[in-house]
Motif scaffolding. Structure first.
Motif, PDB file in Angstrom:
ATOM      1  N   THR A   1       2.077   2.014  -3.517  1.00 48.97           N
ATOM      2  CA  THR A   1       1.072   2.709  -4.328  1.00 48.97           C
ATOM      3  C   THR A   1       1.180   4.211  -4.108  1.00 48.97           C
ATOM      4  OG1 THR A   1      -0.413   0.811  -4.186  1.00 48.97           O
ATOM      5  CG2 THR A   1      -1.401   2.911  -4.818  1.00 48.97           C
TER       6      THR A   1
ATOM      7  N   GLN B   1      -6.623   8.878  -1.523  1.00 50.48           N
ATOM      8  CA  GLN B   1      -7.224   7.541  -1.444  1.00 50.48           C
ATOM      9  C   GLN B   1      -6.176   6.493  -1.058  1.00 50.48           C
ATOM     10  OE1 GLN B   1     -10.477   7.043  -1.428  1.00 50.48           O
ATOM     11  NE2 GLN B   1     -10.641   9.246  -1.705  1.00 50.48           N
ATOM     12  N   ALA B   2      -4.991   6.616  -1.634  1.00 51.31           N
ATOM     13  CA  ALA B   2      -3.925   5.659  -1.326  1.00 51.31           C
ATOM     14  C   ALA B   2      -3.476   5.799   0.130  1.00 51.31           C
ATOM     15  CB  ALA B   2      -2.735   5.862  -2.272  1.00 51.31           C
ATOM     16  N   ARG B   3      -3.466   7.036   0.636  1.00 53.97           N
ATOM     17  CA  ARG B   3      -3.112   7.238   2.050  1.00 53.97           C
ATOM     18  C   ARG B   3      -4.136   6.603   2.974  1.00 53.97           C
ATOM     19  NH1 ARG B   3      -1.287  13.405   2.917  1.00 53.97           N
ATOM     20  NH2 ARG B   3      -3.171  13.356   4.171  1.00 53.97           N
ATOM     21  N   LYS B   4      -5.401   6.711   2.621  1.00 61.65           N
ATOM     22  CA  LYS B   4      -6.451   6.077   3.433  1.00 61.65           C
ATOM     23  C   LYS B   4      -6.234   4.560   3.472  1.00 61.65           C
ATOM     24  CE  LYS B   4     -10.195   9.364   2.550  1.00 61.65           C
ATOM     25  NZ  LYS B   4     -11.505   9.517   1.886  1.00 61.65           N
ATOM     26  N   TYR B   5      -5.956   3.979   2.326  1.00 66.85           N
ATOM     27  CA  TYR B   5      -5.733   2.534   2.248  1.00 66.85           C
ATOM     28  C   TYR B   5      -4.493   2.138   3.052  1.00 66.85           C
ATOM     29  CZ  TYR B   5      -5.022  -2.111   0.283  1.00 66.85           C
ATOM     30  OH  TYR B   5      -4.831  -3.456   0.135  1.00 66.85           O
ATOM     31  N   TYR B   6      -3.428   2.907   2.893  1.00 69.62           N
ATOM     32  CA  TYR B   6      -2.190   2.640   3.633  1.00 69.62           C
ATOM     33  C   TYR B   6      -2.440   2.713   5.141  1.00 69.62           C
ATOM     34  CZ  TYR B   6       2.327   3.535   5.808  1.00 69.62           C
ATOM     35  OH  TYR B   6       3.415   3.497   6.647  1.00 69.62           O
ATOM     36  N   ASN B   7      -3.088   3.777   5.598  1.00 62.96           N
ATOM     37  CA  ASN B   7      -3.346   3.929   7.027  1.00 62.96           C
ATOM     38  C   ASN B   7      -4.222   2.799   7.563  1.00 62.96           C
ATOM     39  OD1 ASN B   7      -1.738   6.186   7.385  1.00 62.96           O
ATOM     40  ND2 ASN B   7      -3.401   7.623   7.048  1.00 62.96           N
ATOM     41  N   GLY B   8      -5.170   2.330   6.764  1.00 59.73           N
ATOM     42  CA  GLY B   8      -5.979   1.184   7.170  1.00 59.73           C
ATOM     43  C   GLY B   8      -5.138  -0.076   7.294  1.00 59.73           C
ATOM     44  N   SER B   9      -4.235  -0.275   6.350  1.00 62.49           N
ATOM     45  CA  SER B   9      -3.333  -1.438   6.401  1.00 62.49           C
ATOM     46  C   SER B   9      -2.409  -1.356   7.613  1.00 62.49           C
ATOM     47  CB  SER B   9      -2.482  -1.515   5.129  1.00 62.49           C
ATOM     48  OG  SER B   9      -3.285  -1.645   3.994  1.00 62.49           O
TER      49      SER B   9
ATOM     50  N   SER C   1       0.835  -1.212   0.000  1.00 62.44           N
ATOM     51  CA  SER C   1       0.000   0.000   0.000  1.00 62.44           C
ATOM     52  C   SER C   1       0.866   1.256   0.000  1.00 62.44           C
ATOM     53  CB  SER C   1      -0.977  -0.001   1.180  1.00 62.44           C
ATOM     54  OG  SER C   1      -0.299  -0.003   2.402  1.00 62.44           O
TER      55      SER C   1
ATOM     56  N   ASP D   1      -5.819  10.949  -5.890  1.00 66.02           N
ATOM     57  CA  ASP D   1      -5.331   9.563  -5.874  1.00 66.02           C
ATOM     58  C   ASP D   1      -4.457   9.311  -4.644  1.00 66.02           C
ATOM     59  OD1 ASP D   1      -6.632   9.080  -8.275  1.00 66.02           O
ATOM     60  OD2 ASP D   1      -4.839   9.435  -9.493  1.00 66.02           O
TER      61      ASP D   1
END
Length: 184
Positions: free
Chosen positions: A38, A133-141, A35, A130
């Motif tokens: 990305t 959105q990628a930061r949100k995914y990374y922080n969730g991971s 993530s 973009d």
């Protein structure tokens, strides 16, 4: 004899349990690294646009040199960043510098009318979405991984096999949190 077999079975079960936790932590760590890669790709794409943006602004005789220097310096620092922490810190610097650069359009209306500048600004805005959105995914991971590393019994395996926490990708730059001040 039966006690020996029971102890052996318990040891085998414990080993499989530890292997299962280890494999889960590896999967989650790989997800965090994927993530972030990305985000890294979007940041590289954004940094590739910056020289064109800077050149467009330089075309105006009254541009603010210090703002452009900060943008260029932050872009160059990105290429030397090796850890996620360094890249996150650099991202906070470049975001603040880009906000200042875009605020120049308020001070220089002729820059706002420049088609190249507006096109580049539009592309950067799209990339910023973009990145968000990628930061949100990374922080969730990161949240999932860090929680796994800190909960029992995973914490025992994480400590023994050096599974370290990852940092969240936070906005730390005060420039992004405050209103932009433009002085003439």
């Amino acid at each position: 004899m039966i006690i020996g077999i029971i102890i052996l079975l318990l040891i085998i079960l414990l080993v499989f349990f530890i292997i299962g936790i280890y494999n889960k932590l590896v999967r989650e760590r790989n997800l965090v690294e994927e993530s972030f890669s990305t985000i890294d790709a979007y940041l590289k794409k954004r940094y590739d646009l910056i020289p064109n943006l800077v050149e467009t602004v330089k075309g105006y005789k009254d541009y603010e040199g210090s703002t452009l220097e900060k943008v260029i310096e932050a872009r160059n620092r990105y290429s030397t960043a090796s850890t996620i922490e360094d890249k996150v810190a650099n991202e906070n610097i470049i975001s603040g510098a880009l906000n200042k650069l875009f605020s120049l359009t308020e001070a220089y209306p002729e820059l706002k009318a420049n088609e190249n500048f507006m096109k580049l600004q539009g592309e950067l805005t799209s990339i910023e979405d973009d990145i968000l959105q990628a930061r949100k995914y990374y922080n969730g991971s990161v949240r999932i991984y860090n929680t796994s590393c800190e909960t029992f019994p995973n914490v025992l395996v994480a400590r023994n096999f050096a599974f370290n926490k990852y940092p969240f990708f936070k906005i730390e730059n005060e420039v992004e949190k405050e209103n932009v001040k433009v002085s003439f």
